[in-house]
Design a protein around this motif. Sequence first.
Motif, PDB file in Angstrom:
ATOM      1  N   ALA A 272      -3.953  10.569   2.979  1.00  0.00           N
ATOM      2  CA  ALA A 272      -5.263  10.476   2.009  1.00  0.00           C
ATOM      3  C   ALA A 272      -5.552   9.200   2.397  1.00  0.00           C
ATOM      4  CB  ALA A 272      -5.117  11.149   0.445  1.00  0.00           C
ATOM      5  N   LYS A 273      -6.986   9.853   2.228  1.00  0.00           N
ATOM      6  CA  LYS A 273      -7.963   7.876   2.276  1.00  0.00           C
ATOM      7  C   LYS A 273      -9.236   7.504   1.917  1.00  0.00           C
ATOM      8  CE  LYS A 273      -5.657   6.887   6.819  1.00  0.00           C
ATOM      9  NZ  LYS A 273      -4.501   5.844   6.012  1.00  0.00           N
ATOM     10  N   PRO A 274      -9.347   6.207   1.333  1.00  0.00           N
ATOM     11  CA  PRO A 274     -10.308   6.456  -0.045  1.00  0.00           C
ATOM     12  C   PRO A 274     -12.187   6.650   0.414  1.00  0.00           C
ATOM     13  CG  PRO A 274      -9.449   4.330   0.167  1.00  0.00           C
ATOM     14  CD  PRO A 274      -9.224   4.903   1.996  1.00  0.00           C
ATOM     15  N   LYS A 275     -12.560   7.376   0.117  1.00  0.00           N
ATOM     16  CA  LYS A 275     -14.208   8.089   0.243  1.00  0.00           C
ATOM     17  C   LYS A 275     -15.048   6.875   0.145  1.00  0.00           C
ATOM     18  CE  LYS A 275     -13.480  12.518  -1.400  1.00  0.00           C
ATOM     19  NZ  LYS A 275     -13.789  13.387  -1.886  1.00  0.00           N
TER      20      LYS A 275
ATOM     21  N   LYS B 237       0.980  -1.254  -0.064  1.00  0.00           N
ATOM     22  CA  LYS B 237      -0.349  -0.043   0.226  1.00  0.00           C
ATOM     23  C   LYS B 237       0.380   1.264   0.165  1.00  0.00           C
ATOM     24  CE  LYS B 237      -4.113  -2.280   2.457  1.00  0.00           C
ATOM     25  NZ  LYS B 237      -3.900  -3.098   3.122  1.00  0.00           N
TER      26      LYS B 237
ATOM     27  N   LEU C  31       1.771   5.215  -3.005  1.00  0.00           N
ATOM     28  CA  LEU C  31       1.614   6.724  -2.527  1.00  0.00           C
ATOM     29  C   LEU C  31       2.569   6.771  -2.693  1.00  0.00           C
ATOM     30  CD1 LEU C  31      -0.833   6.181   0.671  1.00  0.00           C
ATOM     31  CD2 LEU C  31      -1.119   7.732  -1.607  1.00  0.00           C
TER      32      LEU C  31
ATOM     33  N   ALA D 276     -18.260   5.161   0.088  1.00  0.00           N
ATOM     34  CA  ALA D 276     -19.264   4.552  -1.320  1.00  0.00           C
ATOM     35  C   ALA D 276     -21.067   4.974  -0.522  1.00  0.00           C
ATOM     36  CB  ALA D 276     -19.587   2.937  -1.504  1.00  0.00           C
TER      37      ALA D 276
END
Length: 154
Positions: free
Chosen positions: A149-152, A126, A130, A154
């Motif tokens: 930053a992190k995934p938004k 991971k 990045l 859903a």
Amino acid sequence: MTKETTSFVYVTYIASTPTKVFEAITKPDVARRYWGHDNVSDWKPGSRWDHIRDDDEQAVEIVGEVIEVSPPNRLVITWANASQASDPASYSRVIFEGEEYDNMVRLTVVHDELEVGSGMAAGISKGWPLVLSSLKSFLETGSGIDLSAKPKAA
């Protein structure tokens, strides 16, 4: 019994020069601008290197040894969590290879000798995308990306 190992390979193309890419990896004041860490060493084979967090704590998070240095195209280092530095079995290896490719650099990062299923193997799979995306952004635009930053959702 020997541990089962795995490798992680990442290739990116950066509109830069091999020298600038190499310096971005090896110069602490440059690395902190896209990585949030200083990579500190004299970059000679056999020397120690430290990956130091660029914050108030200045904690050494990763340690290793410089294995091979051929500026500006190749750097080989060992890699271990600082908390496991005394355990030779905890070390993996990272190879940075940069080659000119038209007006770009084809940067290949191979992180191998990773124990299958280890926290390190999971973390770097991971982390490297990045960090290397941030390196590319930094060298092409002058600004790295937000590594936190992190995934938004859903």
